[in-house]
Every structure is written in structure tokens, then in C-alpha cells.
Design a protein around this motif. Sequence first.
Motif, PDB file in Angstrom:
ATOM      1  N   PHE A 103     -34.277  69.588   0.087  1.00 31.14           N
ATOM      2  CA  PHE A 103     -35.598  70.292   0.571  1.00 31.14           C
ATOM      3  C   PHE A 103     -36.089  69.879   1.976  1.00 31.14           C
ATOM      4  O   PHE A 103     -37.004  70.717   2.330  1.00 31.14           O
ATOM      5  CB  PHE A 103     -36.718  70.224  -0.420  1.00 31.14           C
ATOM      6  CG  PHE A 103     -36.318  70.514  -1.766  1.00 31.14           C
ATOM      7  CD1 PHE A 103     -36.213  71.784  -2.294  1.00 31.14           C
ATOM      8  CD2 PHE A 103     -36.283  69.411  -2.947  1.00 31.14           C
ATOM      9  CE1 PHE A 103     -35.868  72.085  -3.643  1.00 31.14           C
ATOM     10  CE2 PHE A 103     -35.873  69.970  -4.270  1.00 31.14           C
ATOM     11  CZ  PHE A 103     -35.696  71.137  -4.619  1.00 31.14           C
ATOM     12  N   GLY A 104     -35.528  69.069   2.379  1.00 31.81           N
ATOM     13  CA  GLY A 104     -36.019  68.648   3.748  1.00 31.81           C
ATOM     14  C   GLY A 104     -34.737  68.531   4.782  1.00 31.81           C
ATOM     15  O   GLY A 104     -33.604  68.750   4.307  1.00 31.81           O
ATOM     16  N   PHE A 105     -35.246  67.933   5.973  1.00 30.63           N
ATOM     17  CA  PHE A 105     -34.061  67.647   7.001  1.00 30.63           C
ATOM     18  C   PHE A 105     -33.994  66.408   7.437  1.00 30.63           C
ATOM     19  O   PHE A 105     -33.339  65.923   8.316  1.00 30.63           O
ATOM     20  CB  PHE A 105     -34.744  68.570   8.066  1.00 30.63           C
ATOM     21  CG  PHE A 105     -34.870  69.973   7.707  1.00 30.63           C
ATOM     22  CD1 PHE A 105     -33.530  70.960   7.814  1.00 30.63           C
ATOM     23  CD2 PHE A 105     -36.177  70.684   7.707  1.00 30.63           C
ATOM     24  CE1 PHE A 105     -33.741  72.243   7.605  1.00 30.63           C
ATOM     25  CE2 PHE A 105     -36.165  71.908   7.403  1.00 30.63           C
ATOM     26  CZ  PHE A 105     -34.863  72.757   7.292  1.00 30.63           C
ATOM     27  N   ALA A 106     -34.784  65.325   6.727  1.00 31.61           N
ATOM     28  CA  ALA A 106     -34.744  63.836   7.246  1.00 31.61           C
ATOM     29  C   ALA A 106     -33.538  63.340   6.743  1.00 31.61           C
ATOM     30  O   ALA A 106     -32.992  62.421   7.281  1.00 31.61           O
ATOM     31  CB  ALA A 106     -35.979  63.216   6.686  1.00 31.61           C
ATOM     32  N   GLU A 107     -32.789  63.785   5.447  1.00 31.56           N
ATOM     33  CA  GLU A 107     -31.743  62.891   4.943  1.00 31.56           C
ATOM     34  C   GLU A 107     -30.811  64.030   4.787  1.00 31.56           C
ATOM     35  O   GLU A 107     -30.809  64.888   3.873  1.00 31.56           O
ATOM     36  CB  GLU A 107     -32.350  62.322   3.688  1.00 31.56           C
ATOM     37  CG  GLU A 107     -31.056  61.741   2.682  1.00 31.56           C
ATOM     38  CD  GLU A 107     -30.171  60.662   3.504  1.00 31.56           C
ATOM     39  OE1 GLU A 107     -28.852  60.900   3.786  1.00 31.56           O
ATOM     40  OE2 GLU A 107     -31.094  59.732   4.063  1.00 31.56           O
ATOM     41  N   ASN A 108     -29.592  63.750   5.329  1.00 34.39           N
ATOM     42  CA  ASN A 108     -28.362  65.001   5.263  1.00 34.39           C
ATOM     43  C   ASN A 108     -27.458  64.610   4.638  1.00 34.39           C
ATOM     44  O   ASN A 108     -26.200  64.991   4.608  1.00 34.39           O
ATOM     45  CB  ASN A 108     -28.117  65.496   6.638  1.00 34.39           C
ATOM     46  CG  ASN A 108     -27.400  64.584   7.410  1.00 34.39           C
ATOM     47  OD1 ASN A 108     -27.592  63.121   7.183  1.00 34.39           O
ATOM     48  ND2 ASN A 108     -27.340  65.076   9.082  1.00 34.39           N
ATOM     49  N   GLY A 109     -27.377  63.123   4.172  1.00 36.94           N
ATOM     50  CA  GLY A 109     -26.322  62.620   3.416  1.00 36.94           C
ATOM     51  C   GLY A 109     -26.094  63.276   2.027  1.00 36.94           C
ATOM     52  O   GLY A 109     -26.676  64.151   1.664  1.00 36.94           O
ATOM     53  N   VAL A 110     -24.851  62.845   1.236  1.00 36.63           N
ATOM     54  CA  VAL A 110     -24.480  63.432   0.266  1.00 36.63           C
ATOM     55  C   VAL A 110     -24.037  62.328  -0.728  1.00 36.63           C
ATOM     56  O   VAL A 110     -23.879  61.043  -0.410  1.00 36.63           O
ATOM     57  CB  VAL A 110     -23.243  64.202   0.280  1.00 36.63           C
ATOM     58  CG1 VAL A 110     -23.480  65.599   0.989  1.00 36.63           C
ATOM     59  CG2 VAL A 110     -21.971  63.437   0.747  1.00 36.63           C
ATOM     60  N   TYR A 111     -23.916  62.623  -2.120  1.00 34.73           N
ATOM     61  CA  TYR A 111     -23.620  61.468  -3.141  1.00 34.73           C
ATOM     62  C   TYR A 111     -22.706  62.288  -4.060  1.00 34.73           C
ATOM     63  O   TYR A 111     -22.809  63.350  -4.050  1.00 34.73           O
ATOM     64  CB  TYR A 111     -24.872  60.726  -3.704  1.00 34.73           C
ATOM     65  CG  TYR A 111     -25.693  61.573  -4.499  1.00 34.73           C
ATOM     66  CD1 TYR A 111     -25.370  61.243  -6.096  1.00 34.73           C
ATOM     67  CD2 TYR A 111     -26.474  62.686  -4.532  1.00 34.73           C
ATOM     68  CE1 TYR A 111     -25.882  62.034  -6.944  1.00 34.73           C
ATOM     69  CE2 TYR A 111     -27.273  63.155  -5.387  1.00 34.73           C
ATOM     70  CZ  TYR A 111     -26.740  62.978  -6.636  1.00 34.73           C
ATOM     71  OH  TYR A 111     -27.518  63.800  -7.413  1.00 34.73           O
ATOM     72  N   GLN A 112     -22.174  61.482  -5.183  1.00 35.14           N
ATOM     73  CA  GLN A 112     -21.356  61.951  -5.928  1.00 35.14           C
ATOM     74  C   GLN A 112     -22.042  61.930  -7.398  1.00 35.14           C
ATOM     75  O   GLN A 112     -22.388  61.060  -7.765  1.00 35.14           O
ATOM     76  CB  GLN A 112     -19.961  61.178  -6.173  1.00 35.14           C
ATOM     77  CG  GLN A 112     -19.356  61.288  -4.993  1.00 35.14           C
ATOM     78  CD  GLN A 112     -18.671  62.400  -4.733  1.00 35.14           C
ATOM     79  OE1 GLN A 112     -18.203  63.225  -5.494  1.00 35.14           O
ATOM     80  NE2 GLN A 112     -18.743  62.962  -3.278  1.00 35.14           N
ATOM     81  N   TYR A 133     -36.246  60.246  -3.097  1.00 33.49           N
ATOM     82  CA  TYR A 133     -35.500  61.588  -3.535  1.00 33.49           C
ATOM     83  C   TYR A 133     -35.263  61.484  -4.953  1.00 33.49           C
ATOM     84  O   TYR A 133     -34.513  62.217  -5.731  1.00 33.49           O
ATOM     85  CB  TYR A 133     -34.008  61.692  -2.869  1.00 33.49           C
ATOM     86  CG  TYR A 133     -34.291  61.606  -1.379  1.00 33.49           C
ATOM     87  CD1 TYR A 133     -34.851  62.632  -0.518  1.00 33.49           C
ATOM     88  CD2 TYR A 133     -34.295  60.316  -0.496  1.00 33.49           C
ATOM     89  CE1 TYR A 133     -35.040  62.517   0.652  1.00 33.49           C
ATOM     90  CE2 TYR A 133     -34.366  60.312   0.800  1.00 33.49           C
ATOM     91  CZ  TYR A 133     -34.807  61.460   1.481  1.00 33.49           C
ATOM     92  OH  TYR A 133     -35.105  61.230   2.705  1.00 33.49           O
ATOM     93  N   PHE A 134     -36.099  60.437  -5.669  1.00 32.62           N
ATOM     94  CA  PHE A 134     -35.858  60.234  -7.246  1.00 32.62           C
ATOM     95  C   PHE A 134     -36.943  61.139  -7.805  1.00 32.62           C
ATOM     96  O   PHE A 134     -38.024  60.673  -8.289  1.00 32.62           O
ATOM     97  CB  PHE A 134     -36.020  58.747  -7.455  1.00 32.62           C
ATOM     98  CG  PHE A 134     -36.135  58.430  -8.869  1.00 32.62           C
ATOM     99  CD1 PHE A 134     -35.572  59.175  -9.893  1.00 32.62           C
ATOM    100  CD2 PHE A 134     -36.640  57.184  -9.262  1.00 32.62           C
ATOM    101  CE1 PHE A 134     -35.007  58.760 -11.035  1.00 32.62           C
ATOM    102  CE2 PHE A 134     -36.132  56.555 -10.582  1.00 32.62           C
ATOM    103  CZ  PHE A 134     -35.365  57.418 -11.466  1.00 32.62           C
ATOM    104  N   THR A 135     -36.844  62.509  -7.770  1.00 35.24           N
ATOM    105  CA  THR A 135     -37.715  63.439  -8.190  1.00 35.24           C
ATOM    106  C   THR A 135     -37.357  64.355  -9.394  1.00 35.24           C
ATOM    107  O   THR A 135     -35.977  64.550  -9.211  1.00 35.24           O
ATOM    108  CB  THR A 135     -38.421  64.140  -7.263  1.00 35.24           C
ATOM    109  OG1 THR A 135     -37.552  64.920  -6.466  1.00 35.24           O
ATOM    110  CG2 THR A 135     -39.076  63.292  -6.249  1.00 35.24           C
ATOM    111  N   ALA A 136     -38.214  64.997 -10.243  1.00 34.40           N
ATOM    112  CA  ALA A 136     -37.294  66.026 -10.963  1.00 34.40           C
ATOM    113  C   ALA A 136     -36.933  67.159 -10.444  1.00 34.40           C
ATOM    114  O   ALA A 136     -36.201  67.756 -10.597  1.00 34.40           O
ATOM    115  CB  ALA A 136     -38.546  66.208 -12.126  1.00 34.40           C
TER     116      ALA A 136
END
Length: 192
Positions: free
Chosen positions: A15-24, A98-101
Motif C-alpha cells: 500500500f505504500g512507497f517506503a518499502e519496495n522489498g519482497v519476501y517469499q 507491515y505485520f497487519t491483517a
Amino acid sequence: YDYTTFYFEQQIDHFGFAENGVYQQRYLVADKYWKQGGPIFFYTGNEGDITLFAENTGFMWDIAPEFNALLVFGEHRYYGESLPFGSESFKDEAHRNYFTAEQALADYAGLIPHIKAQWNASDSHVVAFGGSYGGSSLSLSLSLSPSLLFSFYRHLSLSTSLYCSLSFFLFLALVWSVLYLSFYIPRMFLAC
């Protein structure tokens, strides 16, 4: 229970632009009863390792043969192996942000088209299941954010916090009614 483990690359922040990383994100697939055109039964992960829920969610396994369903269990971010920042996921507020429902549901909404593409199931309906927190957050989010309904054809919340006044047999009758109306009635009209 027989399933295969897969991983899907997810955005850390939908939903934002501050964090553009990815995870598995880890997810499990059981295709023993799957037949082309059957539904996808999708379990929205809870507060724990997804393998625990896959191995203790008998209802989905019990009804999968009758519906020729593909079973998919999506792991909730920040649980099990689905850690956005690896071992530092709980380090501080910036990592826990980023730990949200909402972020978890966006993960599921992104995972479903991937699964449909991988299994050549673009026409398959998705029935979302969830218990406890997973079911509650799914039901509440679908009512607050109807756009998620494009990802989930039907959803069943097996959550005592939402259905505390129903007896088990009444709830089971409700579940079977939803499944019957979703899959058998439309097929009867298509056969005409």
C-alpha cells in the motif's frame, strides 16, 4: 496429509512507497482430489506455522473429494517461514510495521492469480476458508473492502468469534448450503 510446499514472491508493502522489498511467502498445495474445473479451496493462514493448520483442518480435506477441489494453504506473513525481513522481522517497529491483517489479505489476493495460472485454473472458483483470526480477518475485511471479492468467489469463516451462537450442526448445514449453491446449482443451469 499429502501436500507440496511452494513459495511465492510477495511485496513487503502493498500500500505504500517506503518499502519496495519482497519476501517469499510459503504456501502448501494438495492436488490429490483436483480435477480441472474444480474449485480452489483456499485456507487463509492464522497466527502460526501453516503446516500446523494444514494438518489440523480436516473439514477441507473431508469435502475436497466431493468437489474435486485443489487445496491451498497460504501462510500468514510473519509466521512460520513467511518472514518479510528474515530473522530481523520482529527487530523493531520499522520491521513490524507491515505485520497487519490488511497486508496479509493483500498477500492472499496476489497469491490466488498466481495459483490459478500455475494450475491452469482461470475458470475455477475460489472458496476461502479460515478459522479463528484468519476467518475473522477475512470476513471483516471482505465486508470493509468489497474489492477483495474479486479474488474470493465465496468465503467461509470457521470462526467461533463470528458464529458463537450457532450450534455445530446448524453451522455445518450453512456451510454445505453455501457450497451446494455455489457449485451444483450453476452447473444444473449450464447443462440445460
